[in-house]
Motif scaffolding. Structure first.
Motif, PDB file in Angstrom:
ATOM      1  N   ALA A   9      -2.464 -31.333 -25.829  1.00  0.00           N
ATOM      2  CA  ALA A   9      -1.167 -31.003 -25.239  1.00  0.00           C
ATOM      3  C   ALA A   9      -0.312 -30.187 -26.201  1.00  0.00           C
ATOM      4  CB  ALA A   9      -0.443 -32.288 -24.842  1.00  0.00           C
ATOM      5  N   ALA A  10      -0.443 -30.436 -27.491  1.00  0.00           N
ATOM      6  CA  ALA A  10       0.357 -29.697 -28.475  1.00  0.00           C
ATOM      7  C   ALA A  10       0.031 -28.206 -28.468  1.00  0.00           C
ATOM      8  CB  ALA A  10       0.125 -30.285 -29.865  1.00  0.00           C
ATOM      9  N   GLN A  11      -1.207 -27.889 -28.121  1.00  0.00           N
ATOM     10  CA  GLN A  11      -1.612 -26.485 -28.094  1.00  0.00           C
ATOM     11  C   GLN A  11      -1.021 -25.722 -26.915  1.00  0.00           C
ATOM     12  OE1 GLN A  11      -5.878 -27.524 -28.309  1.00  0.00           O
ATOM     13  NE2 GLN A  11      -6.007 -26.214 -30.123  1.00  0.00           N
ATOM     14  N   LEU A  12      -0.428 -26.436 -25.957  1.00  0.00           N
ATOM     15  CA  LEU A  12       0.162 -25.788 -24.785  1.00  0.00           C
ATOM     16  C   LEU A  12       1.578 -25.278 -25.028  1.00  0.00           C
ATOM     17  CD1 LEU A  12      -0.940 -28.199 -21.915  1.00  0.00           C
ATOM     18  CD2 LEU A  12      -1.874 -25.951 -22.429  1.00  0.00           C
ATOM     19  N   LYS A  13       2.210 -25.710 -26.100  1.00  0.00           N
ATOM     20  CA  LYS A  13       3.624 -25.385 -26.296  1.00  0.00           C
ATOM     21  C   LYS A  13       3.864 -23.876 -26.390  1.00  0.00           C
ATOM     22  CE  LYS A  13       4.959 -29.765 -28.441  1.00  0.00           C
ATOM     23  NZ  LYS A  13       5.547 -30.430 -29.630  1.00  0.00           N
ATOM     24  N   VAL A  14       3.072 -23.199 -27.189  1.00  0.00           N
ATOM     25  CA  VAL A  14       3.265 -21.746 -27.348  1.00  0.00           C
ATOM     26  C   VAL A  14       2.967 -20.998 -26.058  1.00  0.00           C
ATOM     27  CG1 VAL A  14       2.485 -19.700 -28.597  1.00  0.00           C
ATOM     28  CG2 VAL A  14       2.852 -21.847 -29.837  1.00  0.00           C
ATOM     29  N   PRO A  15       1.839 -21.248 -25.368  1.00  0.00           N
ATOM     30  CA  PRO A  15       1.595 -20.553 -24.097  1.00  0.00           C
ATOM     31  C   PRO A  15       2.677 -20.816 -23.048  1.00  0.00           C
ATOM     32  CG  PRO A  15      -0.427 -21.549 -24.893  1.00  0.00           C
ATOM     33  CD  PRO A  15       0.665 -22.050 -25.775  1.00  0.00           C
ATOM     34  N   LEU A  16       3.201 -22.036 -23.015  1.00  0.00           N
ATOM     35  CA  LEU A  16       4.249 -22.337 -22.036  1.00  0.00           C
ATOM     36  C   LEU A  16       5.526 -21.566 -22.347  1.00  0.00           C
ATOM     37  CD1 LEU A  16       3.756 -26.194 -21.554  1.00  0.00           C
ATOM     38  CD2 LEU A  16       3.381 -24.418 -19.842  1.00  0.00           C
ATOM     39  N   LYS A  17       5.880 -21.454 -23.620  1.00  0.00           N
ATOM     40  CA  LYS A  17       7.064 -20.675 -23.985  1.00  0.00           C
ATOM     41  C   LYS A  17       6.878 -19.206 -23.600  1.00  0.00           C
ATOM     42  CE  LYS A  17       8.807 -23.492 -27.821  1.00  0.00           C
ATOM     43  NZ  LYS A  17       9.103 -23.533 -29.269  1.00  0.00           N
ATOM     44  N   THR A  18       5.689 -18.693 -23.819  1.00  0.00           N
ATOM     45  CA  THR A  18       5.399 -17.304 -23.439  1.00  0.00           C
ATOM     46  C   THR A  18       5.497 -17.123 -21.935  1.00  0.00           C
ATOM     47  OG1 THR A  18       3.903 -17.131 -25.331  1.00  0.00           O
ATOM     48  CG2 THR A  18       3.689 -15.474 -23.605  1.00  0.00           C
ATOM     49  N   LEU A  19       4.988 -18.097 -21.177  1.00  0.00           N
ATOM     50  CA  LEU A  19       5.043 -18.039 -19.717  1.00  0.00           C
ATOM     51  C   LEU A  19       6.480 -18.022 -19.216  1.00  0.00           C
ATOM     52  CD1 LEU A  19       3.069 -18.068 -17.279  1.00  0.00           C
ATOM     53  CD2 LEU A  19       3.388 -20.549 -17.198  1.00  0.00           C
ATOM     54  N   GLN A  29      15.711 -19.691 -19.754  1.00  0.00           N
ATOM     55  CA  GLN A  29      14.973 -20.008 -20.980  1.00  0.00           C
ATOM     56  C   GLN A  29      15.793 -20.876 -21.922  1.00  0.00           C
ATOM     57  OE1 GLN A  29      13.425 -16.369 -22.769  1.00  0.00           O
ATOM     58  NE2 GLN A  29      13.113 -15.486 -20.734  1.00  0.00           N
ATOM     59  N   ARG A  30      17.101 -20.644 -21.947  1.00  0.00           N
ATOM     60  CA  ARG A  30      17.968 -21.449 -22.832  1.00  0.00           C
ATOM     61  C   ARG A  30      18.138 -22.872 -22.319  1.00  0.00           C
ATOM     62  NH1 ARG A  30      20.928 -16.492 -23.247  1.00  0.00           N
ATOM     63  NH2 ARG A  30      22.240 -17.155 -21.495  1.00  0.00           N
ATOM     64  N   SER A  31      18.122 -23.052 -20.993  1.00  0.00           N
ATOM     65  CA  SER A  31      18.430 -24.366 -20.416  1.00  0.00           C
ATOM     66  C   SER A  31      17.199 -25.170 -20.018  1.00  0.00           C
ATOM     67  CB  SER A  31      19.324 -24.192 -19.176  1.00  0.00           C
ATOM     68  OG  SER A  31      18.653 -23.412 -18.194  1.00  0.00           O
ATOM     69  N   LEU A  32      16.021 -24.525 -20.006  1.00  0.00           N
ATOM     70  CA  LEU A  32      14.815 -25.201 -19.536  1.00  0.00           C
ATOM     71  C   LEU A  32      13.814 -25.348 -20.665  1.00  0.00           C
ATOM     72  CD1 LEU A  32      13.132 -26.365 -17.175  1.00  0.00           C
ATOM     73  CD2 LEU A  32      12.304 -24.034 -16.751  1.00  0.00           C
ATOM     74  N   GLU A  33      13.294 -26.559 -20.814  1.00  0.00           N
ATOM     75  CA  GLU A  33      12.242 -26.828 -21.783  1.00  0.00           C
ATOM     76  C   GLU A  33      11.108 -27.558 -21.086  1.00  0.00           C
ATOM     77  OE1 GLU A  33      11.442 -29.116 -26.061  1.00  0.00           O
ATOM     78  OE2 GLU A  33      13.354 -29.318 -25.013  1.00  0.00           O
ATOM     79  N   VAL A  34       9.912 -27.040 -21.174  1.00  0.00           N
ATOM     80  CA  VAL A  34       8.735 -27.642 -20.555  1.00  0.00           C
ATOM     81  C   VAL A  34       8.000 -28.449 -21.619  1.00  0.00           C
ATOM     82  CG1 VAL A  34       6.577 -27.235 -19.326  1.00  0.00           C
ATOM     83  CG2 VAL A  34       8.548 -25.729 -18.937  1.00  0.00           C
ATOM     84  N   VAL A  35       7.850 -29.740 -21.363  1.00  0.00           N
ATOM     85  CA  VAL A  35       7.201 -30.648 -22.316  1.00  0.00           C
ATOM     86  C   VAL A  35       5.932 -31.193 -21.684  1.00  0.00           C
ATOM     87  CG1 VAL A  35       7.436 -32.747 -23.695  1.00  0.00           C
ATOM     88  CG2 VAL A  35       9.431 -31.283 -23.295  1.00  0.00           C
ATOM     89  N   PRO A  36       4.756 -30.897 -22.223  1.00  0.00           N
ATOM     90  CA  PRO A  36       3.506 -31.459 -21.675  1.00  0.00           C
ATOM     91  C   PRO A  36       3.502 -32.975 -21.818  1.00  0.00           C
ATOM     92  CG  PRO A  36       3.055 -29.655 -23.207  1.00  0.00           C
ATOM     93  CD  PRO A  36       4.500 -30.003 -23.365  1.00  0.00           C
ATOM     94  N   MET A  37       3.059 -33.647 -20.771  1.00  0.00           N
ATOM     95  CA  MET A  37       3.002 -35.108 -20.796  1.00  0.00           C
ATOM     96  C   MET A  37       1.720 -35.562 -20.115  1.00  0.00           C
ATOM     97  SD  MET A  37       5.665 -37.920 -19.265  1.00  0.00           S
ATOM     98  CE  MET A  37       6.932 -37.415 -20.424  1.00  0.00           C
ATOM     99  N   ALA A  38       1.027 -36.483 -20.741  1.00  0.00           N
ATOM    100  CA  ALA A  38      -0.202 -37.026 -20.154  1.00  0.00           C
ATOM    101  C   ALA A  38       0.124 -37.754 -18.857  1.00  0.00           C
ATOM    102  CB  ALA A  38      -0.881 -37.974 -21.133  1.00  0.00           C
ATOM    103  N   LEU A  39      -0.743 -37.617 -17.867  1.00  0.00           N
ATOM    104  CA  LEU A  39      -0.502 -38.238 -16.566  1.00  0.00           C
ATOM    105  C   LEU A  39      -0.370 -39.755 -16.681  1.00  0.00           C
ATOM    106  CD1 LEU A  39      -0.272 -37.838 -13.514  1.00  0.00           C
ATOM    107  CD2 LEU A  39      -2.760 -38.027 -13.358  1.00  0.00           C
ATOM    108  N   LYS A  40      -1.142 -40.361 -17.594  1.00  0.00           N
ATOM    109  CA  LYS A  40      -1.092 -41.823 -17.728  1.00  0.00           C
ATOM    110  C   LYS A  40       0.251 -42.306 -18.265  1.00  0.00           C
ATOM    111  CE  LYS A  40      -3.147 -41.812 -22.361  1.00  0.00           C
ATOM    112  NZ  LYS A  40      -4.268 -42.298 -23.201  1.00  0.00           N
TER     113      LYS A  40
END
Length: 572
Positions: A9-19, A29-40
């Motif tokens: 999940a940590a490896q997704l941070k950079v691609p998500l910011k680019t997206l 971009q200033r107000s939204l932050e996407v944080v990967p989270m395991a489904l469990k």
């Protein structure tokens, strides 16, 4: 999303910011932050982590109930030890060693724990359907547990047996041979303080659980009985077939009007939303005289012109949509939006311009509704704006407000009409109060579980009282005989035992009240709208515990009070 093998999940941070950078505006971009989270982990953390907190709370309750049972075993073992003292004295006189006695008592304790585990296992299979019904979810069977779980019963049995048996083993095995042969316990006064301390722990646990059950029950009742700002009684919602085109919206209006003409239906409306907290999204709205940086987030409700009437949402000022072309230049907001946008009153907002972020047309406020709870009472009321369903041509549900009368007959008539209007669509209706109940499913489960835990805790704590009273009666037969010879009545003897427990009850309440207040106040802070606990749960539980303990003592001392004092003195 399903990650490829080896991707974290940590490896997704950079691609998500680019997206986000490539597909959204700088403001987003200033107000939204996407944080990967395991489904469990998602379920455990949503709604301020209430599910995770429930797991922790009830795990602690289970551990304390087990501790209470261990305390009872210790007290009852000591209380019933008189019958085994002569056995201990004989074994010591015959050359038995203390470590052999300790091993015997601990082994007996482990065997009792093993038998209790087998009994608990049987009760698990017997009561599993009941507990599944209580929490609203199927409890998994033993076959679904991981393999390592087979080691857990051995650890629980060994630990429980050791903790429950080690104190009685050391106390009983330490008795001198002569004292044991006489059937007496040495140093009983010194040990009594320790056992009373254990009973105090039981009382504190039971009081905390009992108070928690009352507070949780009051909070859940508050959820279901609060004024939500709209009518939920006799409101029925049904999913409709979707044709998200102007022609589809026009057709839905005709179908809606057919339902509105029914004598059983007081009002009907179609919209993308029902009042369950799931809306079509949100938008940033702001006053044109200010720049977009002052925009506020407002939940969007896409409805027709009869939505307010169907749900009985009151207007504070202005008017709602009229179902014509003029609605395209209007916007309706709630009181929370009025305050957030800086107007002093609802009337001051009427006919004032508003802009939606990334929407060129200026809209004018035509109406302001009173605040209402679109979602649950977990969160405070937020700004909301209504848009006519024609703005995006999206809808999902039709809602019916039924007239007073026989609900069963009304639903039958509604179903017959549905089959003629939408012959290819199932009449999958749902009452609104059932939909709202789902918003508080976790709290309802907690309510049921707390009541069950309270019953178990009370049973265990009263068994603890039974154990220590049994011990006291066993050791004080001569004293009671002397008191009766000197003129003490049965009531005096009963009050003597009650007096001994009054200190335990007072100390237990002094510990349990602030502890339970702190824990429950912390729990209530997770809700934007909560009850005031007041003094009743604490005082009521304290009084009830006193009455229950007094009842147990009266039952246990009744036989002692009726015993001939000469017989007691001769036995001693």
């Amino acid at each position: 999303m399903l990650l490829k093998p080896g991707v974290t999940a940590a490896q997704l941070k950079v691609p998500l910011k680019t997206l986000l950078k490539e597909n959204t505006s700088p403001d987003v971009q200033r107000s939204l932050e996407v944080v990967p989270m395991a489904l469990k982990n998602a379920y455990l953390t949503m709604y301020k982590g209430i599910a995770g907190k429930m797991i922790v709370v009830f795990s602690l309750i289970a551990l304390f109930i087990l501790l209470m049972a261990i305390i009872n075993f210790v007290n009852i073992s000591i209380g019933n030890s008189l019958t085994r003292l002569k056995e201990i004295g004989v074994r010591k006189a015959m050359g038995g060693r203390r470590r052999q006695l300790i091993f015997q008592f601990i082994t007996e304790s482990i065997l009792v724990a093993a038998f209790s585990f087998l009994l608990a296992l049987g009760l698990f299979f017997l009561l599993r359907p009941y507990f599944s019904l209580m929490i609203g979810k199927e409890i998994a069977g033993l076959s679904s547990l991981p393999t390592w779980f087979a080691v857990l019963p051995v650890l629980v049995i060994g630990t429980t047996g050791l903790l429950a048996g080690i104190y009685p083993a050391f106390v009983l095995s330490a008795q001198p041979s002569v004292t044991a042969l006489k059937g007496k316990l040495r140093n009983i006064k010194e040990k009594l303080l320790f056992r009373r301390s254990l009973v105090t722990v039981q009382f504190v646990t039971a009081i905390v659980v009992f108070v928690a059950a009352i507070v949780i029950d009051k909070q859940v009742s508050y959820f279901f009985n609060s004024d939500l700002g709209f009518t939920k009684d006799k409101v029925v919602t049904v999913p409709v077939p979707r044709d998200w085109t102007p022609a589809g919206v026009a057709h839905m209006k005709l179908m809606r009007d057919e339902f509105r003409a029914m004598p059983e239906v007081k009002e009907a409306a179609f919209a993308y939303e029902i009042m369950d907290g799931a809306n079509s999204g949100s938008a940033m709205i702001y006053r044109p005289e200010n720049d977009s940086s002052t925009a506020i987030a407002a939940a969007r409700l896409s409805t027709d012109e009869y939505f307010l009437k169907t749900y009985n949402i009151k207007l504070n000022a202005g008017a709602f949509y009229e179902g014509n072309a003029g609605d395209s230049a209007k916007i309706v907001i709630n009181e929370a939006a009025v305050k957030a946008l800086g107007w002093k009153s609802a009337a001051a907002a009427i006919n004032q311009p508003l802009r939606l972020y990334n929407f060129n047309q200026v809209l004018y406020v035509s109406g302001v509704t009173r605040d209402f709870h679109f979602g649950s009472l977990h969160d405070a009321i937020t700004p909301v704006y209504f848009q006519p369903v024609e703005a995006q041509n999206i809808y999902r549900f039709i809602s019916f407000q039924l007239r007073p009368g026989n609900t069963t007959a009304q639903m039958a008539a509604l179903q017959r009409k549905w089959q003629t209007v939408f012959p290819d669509t199932p009449f999958d209706f749902r009452f609104l109060d059932d939909s709202l109940a789902q918003l508080y499913e976790t709290e309802t489960q907690m309510q049921r579980a707390a009541k069950a835990a309270t019953v178990v805790a009370l049973m265990i704590v009263l068994l603890g009282v039974l154990g220590i009273v049994t011990l006291s009666i066993t050791k004080r037969g001569k004293e009671m005989g002397i008191r009766k010879v000197l003129g003490a009545s049965g009531l005096n003897i009963t009050l003597l035992f009650i007096k001994e427990f009054s200190g335990i009850i007072i100390v237990s309440n002094l510990i349990a009240w602030p502890l339970s207040w702190y824990l429950l106040q912390h729990w209530l802070m997770d809700y934007a709208y909560s009850i005031h606990m007041g003094a009743f749960p604490f005082v009521g539980v304290g009084v009830l515990m006193t009455v229950l303990v007094a009842a147990v003592i009266i039952v246990m001392t009744r036989r002692l009070a009726a015993t001939d004092p000469v017989r007691s003195l001769r036995t001693e």
